[in-house]
Design a protein around this motif. Structure first.
Motif, PDB file in Angstrom:
ATOM      1  N   LEU A 134      -3.941   5.441   7.989  1.00  0.00           N
ATOM      2  CA  LEU A 134      -3.657   5.774   6.597  1.00  0.00           C
ATOM      3  C   LEU A 134      -4.388   4.831   5.648  1.00  0.00           C
ATOM      4  N   SER A 175       2.863   8.784   1.278  1.00  0.00           N
ATOM      5  CA  SER A 175       2.792   8.423   2.696  1.00  0.00           C
ATOM      6  C   SER A 175       1.438   7.841   3.060  1.00  0.00           C
ATOM      7  N   ASN A 176       0.402   8.193   2.301  1.00  0.00           N
ATOM      8  CA  ASN A 176      -0.918   7.633   2.564  1.00  0.00           C
ATOM      9  C   ASN A 176      -0.992   6.148   2.254  1.00  0.00           C
TER      10      ASN A 176
END
Length: 266
Positions: free
Chosen positions: A194, A186-187
């Motif tokens: 992010l 997800s990063n």
């Protein structure tokens, strides 16, 4: 006169930050000297290949991972262990940015603890890496944390793959792998703040993609003539990012709802 150092602590009891080391750059430089042999491409390229193979294997077993996450949630002791591992992974994620910055000539300005009740986590600030001339260096520094998160999952992925279907430990490992993969990957999503957003900015040569997109769209509604005066590349870039932003948010919301439905209904 020299600039005053930043305060050791900001905020209050419920949210704020606290600097943990007096000289963050020297601390990460020491870590870099110890870990430098592991940063050689001879080590990192096989690890990257193993991460890619693991991601493909996890995608192919999404259903099992979701079922395993449900099992993990129903086991308080195992869930506490998984939460501790994920917190530790976040801590190493931040240090990975600093060590990668040291490797390419960047400077780590601060290492500290950031909390927002009831969550607390380490942070590592690298400011001047944006001015490094090599695009590859900037991309590696921005993506180092997510890469390390996935590398930390490799032993658990190997253990999971060696266990027979139906083994209770395999189910718990499947849950850990799903949570860890979501945390790491997800990063890489290109949404602020992010790491993937920073990487996209490096690739496109812009450090303020989201604010500039918002400013352009606002101007296009209020003053179309002024918006039309933007360079063609900028107009296309901001419009494409706005569309991609909406698509990613909707996709994330749909994925979250689908995963929650699967966990609740089995």
């Amino acid at each position: 006169p020299p600039a005053a150092p930043p305060p050791a602590r900001t905020g209050g009891r419920w949210h704020g930050t606290r600097r943990l080391v007096a000289d963050a750059d020297r601390t990460t430089a020491r870590l870099h000297r110890v870990l430098r042999p592991l940063l050689h491409p001879v080590v990192q390229l096989p690890l990257l290949a193993a991460v890619l193979v693991t991601v493909v294997a996890l995608v192919l077993h999404t259903g099992e991972l979701l079922d395993g996450t449900g099992e993990l949630i129903r086991e308080p002791a195992a869930l506490a262990g998984a939460a501790l591992f994920l917190w530790f992974s976040i801590t190493l994620h931040e240090l990975a940015h600093g060590i990668a910055a040291q490797h390419y000539g960047g400077t780590v300005t601060e290492i500290g603890l950031r909390w927002r009740f009831p969550v607390a986590m380490l942070y590592c600030t690298v400011d001047n890496y944006l001015f490094l001339p090599a695009l590859r260096a900037r991309l590696v520094i921005a993506g180092a944390g997510a890469h390390l998160n996935m590398v930390l999952l490799l032993p658990f992925a190997l253990w999971w793959s060696l266990l027979p279907p139906g083994d209770p430990t395999r189910a718990l490992l499947a849950g850990l792998l799903l949570l860890g993969a979501v945390q790491g990957l997800s990063n890489l999503v290109p949404l602020p703040p992010l790491d993937g957003y920073r990487m996209l900015g490096h690739l496109l040569g812009t450090a303020r993609l989201a604010p500039e997109t918002r400013a352009y769209l606002t101007l296009r509604r209020s003053d179309p003539d002024a918006a039309a005066a933007y360079p063609r590349r900028a107009r296309r870039l901001y419009t494409a990012y706005a569309a991609g932003f909406v698509a990613l948010v909707l996709l994330a919301a749909a994925g979250t709802c689908a995963a929650a439905y699967q966990l609740l209904t089995g």
